[in-house]
Motif scaffolding. Structure first.
Motif, PDB file in Angstrom:
ATOM      1  N   ALA A   1      13.576  -9.277  -8.117  1.00  0.00           N
ATOM      2  CA  ALA A   1      13.420  -8.190  -7.152  1.00  0.00           C
ATOM      3  C   ALA A   1      14.427  -7.085  -7.438  1.00  0.00           C
ATOM      4  CB  ALA A   1      13.597  -8.722  -5.731  1.00  0.00           C
TER       5      ALA A   1
ATOM      6  N   GLY B   1      19.665  -1.765  -0.243  1.00  0.00           N
ATOM      7  CA  GLY B   1      18.981  -1.552  -1.505  1.00  0.00           C
ATOM      8  C   GLY B   1      18.188  -0.257  -1.488  1.00  0.00           C
ATOM      9  N   SER B   2      17.521   0.032  -0.374  1.00  0.00           N
ATOM     10  CA  SER B   2      16.769   1.293  -0.251  1.00  0.00           C
ATOM     11  C   SER B   2      17.703   2.478  -0.419  1.00  0.00           C
ATOM     12  CB  SER B   2      16.103   1.398   1.118  1.00  0.00           C
ATOM     13  OG  SER B   2      15.180   0.389   1.296  1.00  0.00           O
TER      14      SER B   2
ATOM     15  N   PHE C   1      18.616   2.837  -3.979  1.00  0.00           N
ATOM     16  CA  PHE C   1      17.473   3.282  -4.768  1.00  0.00           C
ATOM     17  C   PHE C   1      17.393   4.807  -4.748  1.00  0.00           C
ATOM     18  CE2 PHE C   1      12.947   4.149  -5.370  1.00  0.00           C
ATOM     19  CZ  PHE C   1      12.600   3.262  -6.361  1.00  0.00           C
ATOM     20  N   PHE C   2      17.486   5.382  -3.552  1.00  0.00           N
ATOM     21  CA  PHE C   2      17.359   6.840  -3.455  1.00  0.00           C
ATOM     22  C   PHE C   2      18.563   7.545  -4.052  1.00  0.00           C
ATOM     23  CE2 PHE C   2      13.979   5.767  -0.568  1.00  0.00           C
ATOM     24  CZ  PHE C   2      13.045   6.712  -0.911  1.00  0.00           C
TER      25      PHE C   2
ATOM     26  N   ALA D   1      13.740  -3.106  -8.782  1.00  0.00           N
ATOM     27  CA  ALA D   1      14.241  -1.851  -8.226  1.00  0.00           C
ATOM     28  C   ALA D   1      14.856  -1.004  -9.329  1.00  0.00           C
ATOM     29  CB  ALA D   1      15.260  -2.136  -7.126  1.00  0.00           C
TER      30      ALA D   1
ATOM     31  N   LEU E   1      21.902 -12.143  -2.005  1.00  0.00           N
ATOM     32  CA  LEU E   1      20.832 -12.927  -1.388  1.00  0.00           C
ATOM     33  C   LEU E   1      21.159 -14.418  -1.405  1.00  0.00           C
ATOM     34  CD1 LEU E   1      17.588 -11.123  -2.472  1.00  0.00           C
ATOM     35  CD2 LEU E   1      18.337 -11.627  -0.165  1.00  0.00           C
TER      36      LEU E   1
ATOM     37  N   ALA F   1      18.215  -5.521   1.997  1.00  0.00           N
ATOM     38  CA  ALA F   1      17.182  -4.658   1.421  1.00  0.00           C
ATOM     39  C   ALA F   1      17.340  -3.210   1.873  1.00  0.00           C
ATOM     40  CB  ALA F   1      15.804  -5.186   1.812  1.00  0.00           C
ATOM     41  N   LEU F   2      17.811  -3.015   3.114  1.00  0.00           N
ATOM     42  CA  LEU F   2      18.041  -1.633   3.582  1.00  0.00           C
ATOM     43  C   LEU F   2      19.108  -0.966   2.726  1.00  0.00           C
ATOM     44  CD1 LEU F   2      18.003  -1.765   7.465  1.00  0.00           C
ATOM     45  CD2 LEU F   2      16.631  -0.301   6.013  1.00  0.00           C
TER      46      LEU F   2
ATOM     47  N   SER G   1       9.321  -2.054  -5.445  1.00  0.00           N
ATOM     48  CA  SER G   1      10.701  -2.514  -5.558  1.00  0.00           C
ATOM     49  C   SER G   1      11.113  -3.378  -4.379  1.00  0.00           C
ATOM     50  CB  SER G   1      11.652  -1.320  -5.646  1.00  0.00           C
ATOM     51  OG  SER G   1      11.282  -0.476  -6.684  1.00  0.00           O
ATOM     52  N   ALA G   2      10.177  -3.721  -3.524  1.00  0.00           N
ATOM     53  CA  ALA G   2      10.436  -4.588  -2.370  1.00  0.00           C
ATOM     54  C   ALA G   2      11.506  -4.008  -1.463  1.00  0.00           C
ATOM     55  CB  ALA G   2      10.817  -6.002  -2.816  1.00  0.00           C
ATOM     56  N   LEU G   3      11.349  -2.739  -1.099  1.00  0.00           N
ATOM     57  CA  LEU G   3      12.308  -2.123  -0.195  1.00  0.00           C
ATOM     58  C   LEU G   3      11.634  -1.835   1.143  1.00  0.00           C
ATOM     59  CD1 LEU G   3      13.928   0.359  -2.709  1.00  0.00           C
ATOM     60  CD2 LEU G   3      14.848  -1.789  -1.884  1.00  0.00           C
TER      61      LEU G   3
ATOM     62  N   CYS H   1       6.629   3.341  -6.065  1.00  0.00           N
ATOM     63  CA  CYS H   1       7.838   2.764  -6.663  1.00  0.00           C
ATOM     64  C   CYS H   1       8.687   2.063  -5.611  1.00  0.00           C
ATOM     65  CB  CYS H   1       8.669   3.855  -7.338  1.00  0.00           C
ATOM     66  SG  CYS H   1       7.931   4.490  -8.826  1.00  0.00           S
ATOM     67  N   VAL H   2       8.815   2.659  -4.429  1.00  0.00           N
ATOM     68  CA  VAL H   2       9.612   2.024  -3.374  1.00  0.00           C
ATOM     69  C   VAL H   2       8.932   0.729  -2.935  1.00  0.00           C
ATOM     70  CG1 VAL H   2      10.519   2.289  -1.051  1.00  0.00           C
ATOM     71  CG2 VAL H   2      10.551   4.213  -2.595  1.00  0.00           C
TER      72      VAL H   2
ATOM     73  N   GLU I   1      22.828  -7.742  -6.044  1.00  0.00           N
ATOM     74  CA  GLU I   1      21.835  -8.022  -5.012  1.00  0.00           C
ATOM     75  C   GLU I   1      21.402  -9.484  -4.995  1.00  0.00           C
ATOM     76  OE1 GLU I   1      19.385  -4.326  -3.956  1.00  0.00           O
ATOM     77  OE2 GLU I   1      17.923  -5.891  -4.372  1.00  0.00           O
TER      78      GLU I   1
ATOM     79  N   VAL J   1      22.565   0.848 -11.091  1.00  0.00           N
ATOM     80  CA  VAL J   1      21.471  -0.123 -10.957  1.00  0.00           C
ATOM     81  C   VAL J   1      21.783  -1.403 -11.721  1.00  0.00           C
ATOM     82  CG1 VAL J   1      19.696   1.621 -10.546  1.00  0.00           C
ATOM     83  CG2 VAL J   1      20.056   0.774 -12.854  1.00  0.00           C
TER      84      VAL J   1
END
Lengths: 672, 318
Positions: free
Chosen positions: A439, B109-110, B113-114, A443, B146, B106-107, A395-397, A391-392, B142, B135
């Protein structure tokens, strides 16, 4: 020493032989184990052969002519860099799916419906990539389609599968028809169907434009471009999960191969309007695909929709490559093309992984509906760990592989203000925005996938009693997860391996990445942008571990388990949790109101009434309703009308034949 | 020797962002309180909050998984790395080239995500509503971010933040329409990403907001401390980003020696204070909007970013 293409053909023959053997063995006790392990061995050998060709430095394309097919033509097969790369994708996916099948296939109720077609399907995909004349290409393409159709129909008694198979068959025939016409146009009046001859004939702009449209219809319907995607979310999930992985992760790539082969290779120098068409369709496909996925609550169907999104992303990148190539900008073209191929590889990794994970969930719970799952992270810890990685990655991470290819695409977008055409100048930023939107939505979508399926509390008894799947299936998933991470932290070697393809197709390549300091990737020049996945991962690891160290050294260690807080009201019924539908609600409201005519109907009983309140969500698939239903309606209508012709007297039939003959002769007379 | 001094400067920067982040939040809170004619807590209150949280016991829901316990550290680390890659007082630090602006986005975004996953982990409605709205906001913020990155990258000819900052500090830039649009869009995105008014209210987690604070409702003790710290860092990151791209004055160029670094650090602190003051002023002057007005707000940011990029595609001189 046999040539590489001959070796590859031996592998294909082996796969075909296995499929014959499977007919004999499929009802025996060891059939599953024998066939899958043998398929895996053959795929690994074919993978090694293709990799050796791709990595072995510059080598001349090797050809092979078999005396079958059209008598004056024979069947041509050839291995060049482009074919070698796609053979790597096909056989890597095939090997992983076979390994997974070793474990997953044991739960198959009707192995005789799967085993014979599985190696045949792989052989078909190998052959399509190797084919070097239009006739063998189409023949192999049909073989691949039919083998996959048989696999879709493996569980034909389950609700909806027969319909899925039927729609797939109709769309596949339509696609092949388009390809047939495209190759007919390419061969021209001389009718030489060899790819070498086609490549050497100049094509007029009209022919080129027509061929492009036909390829978008033919290869695009197989790859799942919107609006030709309708069969894909029905057929891919209907097959057993390792076949779904092959269809989504690999077969769509074979379709993309066909597109690249014809549009980039056979058509010669592209013109810019072609690129604008590809860019636009790619962007729409990407955004629509992921929005469809977001609305879906069937796990495997969601993954199939997400495949549509990824195909759109790849087509956007190919469109950029065409735009640069049409304007003679060699280096940016190589960048966009490499990004597309990188994403092809990445998507085959993580989509296979995700389908394997969905298959594991299906095996142990018997459920594909996310709204009946939940809490699997406790019951299936290893599966959920690899699914999390998948999944990560999708999600392009960072630091996983999906990010690298998207990063390369964004770099390519940033090169495009130099394009001279106004239409492209306006289109590229819009498509770049669509890429970014897709993208971000991906996510969101995969938060939903993982959050609803694996986290929270179990929503059904099946989810409550799930157990971890067998080790062989897990091994296949862990290998793919490791590949996702490896391609993410060491993208340089992958890009270097892709450069022979770019050289062959575009005549240019990116700078050698192996010489860059610290294993970072620098597609254009250091001042324009660089990325280092390895260091990003190391940094995150260092920062996280120092935070953990600090906390465990200085902070309180006390930990108490208790009921969830939920602001004092923790609902005891797991069904009251957020479900897939409720998670998607904000996005449904923002995007779906327009694109899906989404409406929420709330039926709230009056105070004092004990009847439960109901929420009904109304969603319309507009592509299906506005495009396909009218067509199928018209076909049904005219079939009904024509049905009358079935009950004529012999006199009327004869006069009908006579009238037709006269009309045709008249037409011929006027024509010439 | 050079490498060692580089590493020291980079380490200093990482420590600086870590130490400054709670102070910035405390400063904003203090100013807000003063604007509302309240006394307000001390500027150093966030530090005390963090220390107090670290000393507290963690109360974990019965069915919380390992992901729930790992997430605070992961998000904190991802945001810290991202913050360390944004030039604060000096450009061209050792690891600036590791990840460019796209990777920084993107970081973040990570991290999100978590965090959104952790919101779903316990299986309460609060967590679910927080995650699903987060989300949704991110799905719009996001791409807007960008496009802003595209805008800056096209002006400066690079996605490398150091190069962008160097270029912006030079005299070639001048006033540009596209950059004007980019900064407005960036401020809008920054407000949304940091869960500030008018998108979300950082001071409450009840019915009125139900986004970020609802998502982290189940966290307590040291885990909550990590998440709060992450949020402080994220605010600092966005302010640093705006400062280094749009207010690059006195930022020390790479290798210009301790004196320039000191000047850069002083200028940086002044910039932070100004930005914090403006943020507090803006937050007291506006009301929070309904959650389904947020897409329009962010849609405007997206369109501004797209328009700016489009102008740059038309001509580099806009």
């Amino acid at each position: 020493m046999m040539s590489a293409v001959a070796l590859q053909m031996v592998g294909v023959a082996g796969l075909l032989g296995l499929s014959v053997l499977a007919i004999v063995l499929s009802r025996s006790k060891f059939g599953t184990a024998v066939i899958y392990s043998a398929t895996m061995v053959v795929c690994l050998a074919a993978l090694a052969n293709a990799l050796r060709w791709l990595l072995g430095g510059p080598a001349d394309a090797a050809g092979l002519i078999l005396p079958v097919g059209l008598p004056w033509l024979g069947a041509h097969f050839r291995m060049d860099a482009l074919a070698a790369f796609f053979l790597v994708v096909v056989n890597l996916g095939g090997a992983a799916a076979s390994l997974y099948g070793l474990g997953y296939g044991r739960h198959e109720h009707t192995p005789h419906r799967v085993l014979p077609f599985f190696p045949a399907f792989l052989a078909g995909m190998n052959l399509v990539v190797l084919a070097d004349d239009a006739f063998s290409y189409l023949l192999c393409w049909e073989f691949m389609s039919l083998a996959s159709w048989a696999l879709v129909m493996a569980h034909h008694r389950e609700a909806g599968n027969a319909k899925a198979g039927y729609i797939y068959l109709v769309m596949a025939s339509f696609g092949t028809l388009a390809l047939l016409l495209a190759f007919g146009l390419l061969a021209g009046p001389t009718g030489d169907y060899g790819f070498a001859a086609i490549r050497n004939t100049p094509h007029t702009p009209h022919v080129a434009a027509l061929v492009l449209i036909l390829m978008l219809l033919g290869a695009g319907s197989k790859a799942g471009l919107v609006p030709l995607h309708v069969w894909l979310p029905l057929a891919h999930p209907a097959a057993p999960s390792h076949v779904s992985a092959l269809m989504s992760g690999v077969m769509t790539k074979v379709a993309i191969y066909g597109f690249i082969r014809v549009v980039f290779d056979l058509l010669g120098q592209p013109s810019w309007p072609i690129s604008a068409v590809v860019l636009g369709i790619g962007g729409i496909t990407a955004v629509m695909g992921i929005l469809y996925a977001m609305m879906e609550s069937d796990l495997k169907r969601l993954l199939a929709y997400s495949t549509i999104e990824n195909v759109g992303i790849i087509f956007v990148s190919l469109g950029l490559a065409l735009a640069f190539q049409a304007n003679g900008q060699k280096l940016p073209a190589a960048l966009a093309f490499t990004a597309a191929l990188f994403h092809v590889l990445n998507h085959s990794f993580f989509k296979s992984l995700l389908f394997f994970g969905a298959g594991a969930v299906l095996t142990s719970t018997g459920e594909r509906d996310m709204d009946k799952l939940g809490g699997l992270i406790h019951r299936m810890p290893l599966t959920s760990f690899v699914m999390l990685i998948g999944c990560v990655a999708i999600s392009a991470l960072p630091p996983f592989n999906g990010f690298v290819s998207e990063w390369l695409m964004f770099q390519a977008v940033l090169q495009s203000p130099e394009l001279p055409q106004w239409a492209l100048k306006i289109m590229v930023p819009a498509v770049g925005a669509m890429l970014a939107l897709a993208a971000a939505l991906a996510a969101a979508c995969f938060v939903k996938v993982f959050g609803v399926t694996f986290l929270g509390r179990p929503r059904s008894p099946a989810a409550e009693t799930a157990v971890e799947v067998d080790r062989i299936s897990l091994a296949a998933m862990f290998i793919l997860a490791a590949l996702c991470l490896l391609a993410g932290i060491l993208p340089g070697p992958v890009m270097d391996a892709l450069s022979p393809v770019a050289v062959e197709i575009l005549g240019s390549r990116l700078p050698v990445q192996a010489h860059m300091p610290w294993l970072s990737i620098v597609p254009m020049s250091e001042s324009r942008g660089s990325y280092n996945g390895l260091l990003v991962m190391v940094f995150i690891a260092i920062c996280a571990s120092s935070a953990v160290y600090f906390i465990h050294r200085f902070a309180s260690h006390a930990l108490r388990r208790g009921p969830a807080w939920g602001c004092g009201f923790a609902d005891s019924v797991p069904a009251a949790q957020y479900s897939g539908g409720s998670f998607a609600q904000p996005i449904r409201r923002v995007f779906g109101t327009l694109l899906f005519h989404a409406r929420d109907h709330v039926d709230m009983p009056a105070p004092g009434d004990t009847r439960p309140a109901r929420l009904r969500i109304e969603l319309h698939d507009l592509v299906w309703e506005k495009l396909y239903q009218p067509i199928s309606g018209a076909v049904g209508f005219s079939a009904d009308r024509l049905n009358r012709l079935q009950f004529l007297t012999i006199r009327r039939y004869l006069s009908l034949v006579f009238a037709t003959l006269v009309t045709l002769l008249l037409v011929l007379a006027i024509w010439s | 020797m050079v490498v060692i001094s580089d590493i020291i400067v980079q380490g200093l920067q990482m420590l600086l962002v870590l130490l400054m982040a709670p102070l910035l939040t405390g400063f904003v809170r203090k100013i807000k309180a003063r604007l509302l004619r309240r006394q307000g807590a001390s500027m150093f209150q966030p530090y005390r909050d963090l220390l107090r949280l670290l000393r507290k016991e963690v109360v974990l829901a019965d069915n919380a998984s390992w992901l729930f316990r790992v997430t605070p550290y992961l998000t904190f680390a991802a945001i810290w790395v991202a913050a360390a890659l944004v030039p604060t007082f000096a450009t061209g630090l050792l690891f600036n080239w590791t990840a460019d602006l796209i990777a920084i986005v993107a970081l973040l975004g990570s991290a999100r995500f978590f965090l959104a996953l952790a919101g779903m982990d316990v299986g309460t409605s609060f967590g679910g509503i927080g995650s699903s709205r987060e989300v949704m906001i991110a799905a719009l913020a996001e791409p807007a971010m960008l496009l802003i990155v595209f805008c800056m990258a096209l002006v400066a000819g690079s996605t490398q933040l150091s190069t962008v900052a160097n270029f912006m500090a030079s005299s070639y830039v001048g006033l540009r329409v596209s950059l004007g649009m980019a900064i407005i869009a960036l401020i809008m995105v920054a407000l949304a990403e940091n869960a500030r008014i008018p998108v979300d209210n950082p001071a409450t987690h009840l019915e009125l907001t139900m986004v970020h604070e609802a998502m982290v409702l189940e966290y307590s003790g040291r885990h909550l401390a990590m998440i709060e710290f992450g949020a402080f860092l994220k605010l600092l990151l966005y302010v640093s980003l705006i400062a280094c791209v749009f207010l690059p004055w006195n930022i020390a160029l790479f290798g210009t020696g301790p004196l320039a670094y000191a000047v850069g650090a002083g200028a940086y602190i002044v910039k932070l204070a100004v930005a914090g003051f403006l943020l507090a002023l803006f937050e007291t002057a506006t009301a929070k909007m309904r959650v389904f007005r947020v897409p329009q707000f962010l849609g405007a940011a997206l369109m501004l970013g797209l328009l700016g990029t489009l102008l740059l595609f038309v001509s580099r001189s806009f």
